[in-house]
Design a protein around this motif. Structure first.
Motif, PDB file in Angstrom:
ATOM      1  N   LEU A 135      66.150  20.055  -7.115  1.00 42.94           N
ATOM      2  CA  LEU A 135      65.221  18.937  -7.295  1.00 42.94           C
ATOM      3  C   LEU A 135      64.194  18.884  -6.163  1.00 42.94           C
ATOM      4  CD1 LEU A 135      67.555  15.982  -8.362  1.00 42.94           C
ATOM      5  CD2 LEU A 135      65.708  16.978  -9.728  1.00 42.94           C
ATOM      6  N   ASN A 136      62.969  18.614  -6.525  1.00 43.43           N
ATOM      7  CA  ASN A 136      61.902  18.293  -5.555  1.00 43.43           C
ATOM      8  C   ASN A 136      61.559  19.443  -4.616  1.00 43.43           C
ATOM      9  OD1 ASN A 136      62.060  15.722  -6.723  1.00 43.43           O
ATOM     10  ND2 ASN A 136      63.539  15.032  -5.202  1.00 43.43           N
ATOM     11  N   LEU A 137      61.766  20.672  -5.072  1.00 42.19           N
ATOM     12  CA  LEU A 137      61.462  21.820  -4.210  1.00 42.19           C
ATOM     13  C   LEU A 137      59.963  22.117  -4.127  1.00 42.19           C
ATOM     14  CD1 LEU A 137      64.306  24.386  -5.020  1.00 42.19           C
ATOM     15  CD2 LEU A 137      64.144  22.719  -3.163  1.00 42.19           C
ATOM     16  N   ALA A 138      59.169  21.514  -4.995  1.00 44.41           N
ATOM     17  CA  ALA A 138      57.721  21.772  -4.962  1.00 44.41           C
ATOM     18  C   ALA A 138      57.122  21.399  -3.616  1.00 44.41           C
ATOM     19  CB  ALA A 138      57.021  21.000  -6.077  1.00 44.41           C
ATOM     20  N   TRP A 139      57.789  20.501  -2.912  1.00 41.88           N
ATOM     21  CA  TRP A 139      57.262  20.039  -1.617  1.00 41.88           C
ATOM     22  C   TRP A 139      57.919  20.773  -0.453  1.00 41.88           C
ATOM     23  CZ3 TRP A 139      57.937  17.164  -5.957  1.00 41.88           C
ATOM     24  CH2 TRP A 139      56.841  16.425  -6.408  1.00 41.88           C
ATOM     25  N   GLY A 140      58.721  21.793  -0.730  1.00 37.16           N
ATOM     26  CA  GLY A 140      59.565  22.409   0.278  1.00 37.16           C
ATOM     27  C   GLY A 140      58.840  23.343   1.231  1.00 37.16           C
ATOM     28  N   GLU A 141      59.576  23.773   2.229  1.00 34.20           N
ATOM     29  CA  GLU A 141      59.069  24.711   3.236  1.00 34.20           C
ATOM     30  C   GLU A 141      60.249  25.580   3.672  1.00 34.20           C
ATOM     31  OE1 GLU A 141      55.794  24.427   4.196  1.00 34.20           O
ATOM     32  OE2 GLU A 141      55.888  26.250   5.397  1.00 34.20           O
ATOM     33  N   LEU A 142      60.209  26.827   3.390  1.00 38.01           N
ATOM     34  CA  LEU A 142      61.310  27.770   3.626  1.00 38.01           C
ATOM     35  C   LEU A 142      62.518  27.346   2.775  1.00 38.01           C
ATOM     36  CD1 LEU A 142      61.150  28.359   7.500  1.00 38.01           C
ATOM     37  CD2 LEU A 142      59.947  29.580   5.676  1.00 38.01           C
ATOM     38  N   TYR A 143      63.143  28.311   2.153  1.00 41.80           N
ATOM     39  CA  TYR A 143      64.168  27.981   1.159  1.00 41.80           C
ATOM     40  C   TYR A 143      65.504  28.649   1.481  1.00 41.80           C
ATOM     41  CZ  TYR A 143      60.113  26.162  -1.187  1.00 41.80           C
ATOM     42  OH  TYR A 143      58.988  25.446  -1.472  1.00 41.80           O
ATOM     43  N   PHE A 144      66.530  28.141   0.873  1.00 40.85           N
ATOM     44  CA  PHE A 144      67.948  28.396   1.124  1.00 40.85           C
ATOM     45  C   PHE A 144      68.376  27.528   2.317  1.00 40.85           C
ATOM     46  CE2 PHE A 144      66.892  32.656  -0.747  1.00 40.85           C
ATOM     47  CZ  PHE A 144      67.679  32.556  -1.872  1.00 40.85           C
ATOM     48  N   TRP A 145      69.678  27.374   2.456  1.00 37.55           N
ATOM     49  CA  TRP A 145      70.221  26.588   3.571  1.00 37.55           C
ATOM     50  C   TRP A 145      69.736  27.119   4.921  1.00 37.55           C
ATOM     51  CZ3 TRP A 145      72.349  21.994   3.409  1.00 37.55           C
ATOM     52  CH2 TRP A 145      73.084  21.574   2.291  1.00 37.55           C
ATOM     53  N   ASP A 146      69.503  28.450   4.985  1.00 32.03           N
ATOM     54  CA  ASP A 146      69.091  29.047   6.258  1.00 32.03           C
ATOM     55  C   ASP A 146      67.605  29.401   6.283  1.00 32.03           C
ATOM     56  OD1 ASP A 146      68.975  31.249   4.610  1.00 32.03           O
ATOM     57  OD2 ASP A 146      70.741  32.231   5.455  1.00 32.03           O
ATOM     58  N   GLY A 147      66.859  29.021   5.287  1.00 36.03           N
ATOM     59  CA  GLY A 147      65.410  29.194   5.296  1.00 36.03           C
ATOM     60  C   GLY A 147      64.947  30.636   5.234  1.00 36.03           C
ATOM     61  N   ARG A 148      65.761  31.510   4.687  1.00 35.71           N
ATOM     62  CA  ARG A 148      65.393  32.928   4.739  1.00 35.71           C
ATOM     63  C   ARG A 148      64.320  33.314   3.727  1.00 35.71           C
ATOM     64  NH1 ARG A 148      70.384  32.540   2.342  1.00 35.71           N
ATOM     65  NH2 ARG A 148      70.762  33.630   0.380  1.00 35.71           N
ATOM     66  N   ALA A 149      63.988  32.467   2.789  1.00 31.40           N
ATOM     67  CA  ALA A 149      62.927  32.756   1.817  1.00 31.40           C
ATOM     68  C   ALA A 149      61.671  31.960   2.169  1.00 31.40           C
ATOM     69  CB  ALA A 149      63.385  32.420   0.405  1.00 31.40           C
ATOM     70  N   GLU A 150      60.564  32.678   2.293  1.00 28.86           N
ATOM     71  CA  GLU A 150      59.304  32.035   2.666  1.00 28.86           C
ATOM     72  C   GLU A 150      58.729  31.193   1.536  1.00 28.86           C
ATOM     73  OE1 GLU A 150      57.216  31.876   5.295  1.00 28.86           O
ATOM     74  OE2 GLU A 150      58.425  33.030   6.730  1.00 28.86           O
TER      75      GLU A 150
END
Lengths: 109, 337
Positions: B108-123
């Motif tokens: 949910l609400n990932l459109a506003w996200g910054e770096l993805y996965f729990w560890d942010g490994r996806a830009e």
């Protein structure tokens, strides 16, 4: 100049070729406040430094990557500051490691 | 709140503009409530602009088990809309029936996200979308084999060609389509939102007190900020497991045991909690933040013993319960065969 600042400057490797802890007169100060940098983009000439000041109520950790190597200012608590000297031409993406929405681009000519 | 987005097209969130306002917030309240106003548009990146057909294709892929090696898992196997796009277990089960290391986060609400996965490994969300498909313990699908599989489905070939003319079925386009669909997944208006808009009867008095504690004594808003209640940042909140989180991606001392701050929308439906799914209830979560965390050098400076009273704890839980929205049921797509 605090010993903490000296420690941070000496640890920066390629980008921090400080001969002395005295900042160049044309150093640019960038504030960190509201989990944002005070500028989104910045243009510098080679050899200029940027002082990153934490004016926020939370800790930050400014870093950039140069030629695949991380340049890390380390944990900055509120009111602390640290400096990076940009000695080589190029485009640098600067970010807070803790708050990745905090980012800016520095172009050095 | 002014949302500044760089996008080729925005999609008005219809559900957000619904709802009633039965009263006006006081001037003093509105100063605080304004920090939590919902955005009106979904941001889409210029390099992957929105189209209805692209989102439809993304939904088909999201719910298609053929994206997994054994043709038995879909994205929705873990990101289940029935559980607010999580899976109601501490950690999920992947391929071959192996228990994963981290709790399934909501989409949910990932459109506003910054770096993805729990560890942010996806830009990007596009990069993230392709991760679990290929991950050995998850869907374990070889991308080249997947492209062959999908290119042998005429319906998919036509769909991809319509959405991506001249490009067709490619790995990048699979990621773009799924990411576009995911960006359309936005939690609907919750009682809390109606209160923010001025309906003083929308939430209980306990929830209002909890909101105050959330923003003051409990310091939750230091990280759980804004309408989606996240700074999208990485913090060590003192869970006792050995997982080093963000540090495995970016080796800075401040990032040891740090994990992405999850948003709090529909949090009741998303139990169990934390990156390891180790806390079963919101009451346990509040107890953790109050005094139950492990103290170590990497612990976030925002983590301090709070000394909350029993009533403050129950008020916090009441506030968190006000963040649940009555989202419309999600229908399964018809898939080409």
């Amino acid at each position: 100049m605090s010993s903490k600042y000296l420690h941070a400057a000496l640890g920066l490797g390629l980008m921090t070729a400080f001969a002395s802890p005295v900042l160049a007169q044309d150093a640019v100060r960038i504030s960190q406040k509201g989990k944002q940098f005070s500028e989104k983009q910045l243009s510098l000439t080679s050899g200029q430094s940027v002082v990153f000041v934490n004016d926020d109520s939370v800790a930050h950790n400014v870093y950039t990557i140069v030629k695949g190597k991380k340049q890390d200012l380390g944990l900055q608590k509120p009111s602390e500051e640290g400096s990076i000297a940009f000695d080589s031409a190029g485009t640098y993406r600067v970010r807070c490691a803790i708050h990745p929405k905090m980012k800016m681009v520095i172009k050095v000519e | 709140m002014k949302i500044i987005v760089s996008h080729a097209k925005t999609l008005v969130i219809a559900a957000m503009v619904a709802g009633t306002t039965t009263g006006l917030a006081t001037a003093q309240d509105s100063l605080t409530r304004a920090d939590y106003e919902r955005p009106t548009d979904i941001p889409f990146p210029e390099e992957n602009s929105y189209s209805e057909a692209k989102a439809e294709l993304g939904k088909m892929l999201f719910f298609d088990p053929r994206l997994s090696r054994e043709n038995n898992l879909t994205c929705a196997s873990c990101h289940n809309p029935s559980f607010a796009w999580e899976d109601a277990q501490p950690t999920s089960v992947g391929t071959p029936m192996s228990r994963l290391g981290r709790h399934t986060p909501t989409v949910l609400n990932l459109a506003w996200g910054e770096l993805y996965f729990w560890d942010g490994r996806a830009e990007s969300l596009e990069e993230q979308a392709l991760g679990p498909i290929q991950a050995g313990g998850e869907m374990a699908q070889d991308l080249d084999e997947l492209l062959v599989e999908l290119r042998n489905v005429p319906g998919y070939v036509q769909f991809f060609e319509n959405v991506f003319p001249g490009e067709g079925v490619t790995a990048d386009n699979i990621g773009k389509a799924i990411a576009t669909y995911e960006r359309t997944l936005v939690s609907a208006e919750a009682p809390f939102d109606r209160w923010v808009k001025g309906d003083d009867n929308a939430i209980s008095e306990a929830a209002k007190r909890g909101f105050e504690v959330f923003n003051t004594k409990a310091r939750c808003a230091s990280c759980h900020e804004g309408w989606n209640f996240t700074d999208w940042g990485f913090h060590d909140i003192g869970l006792g497991d050995a997982d080093e989180g963000r540090y495995e991606v970016l080796e800075f001392d401040a990032l040891k045991h740090a994990f992405k701050t999850p948003g709090l929308r529909n949090i009741v439906e998303r139990a169990p909690y934390m990156h390891d799914g180790s806390l079963k209830t919101l009451e346990e979560v509040v107890d953790h933040y109050d005094s139950g965390f492990v103290k170590r050098p990497s612990l976030s400076s925002e983590m301090q013993e709070l000394g909350l009273t029993a009533s403050e704890k129950s008020d916090l839980v009441a506030f968190l319960q006000s963040l649940s929205s009555d989202d419309p049921a999600v229908s399964l797509p018809k898939l080409p065969n």
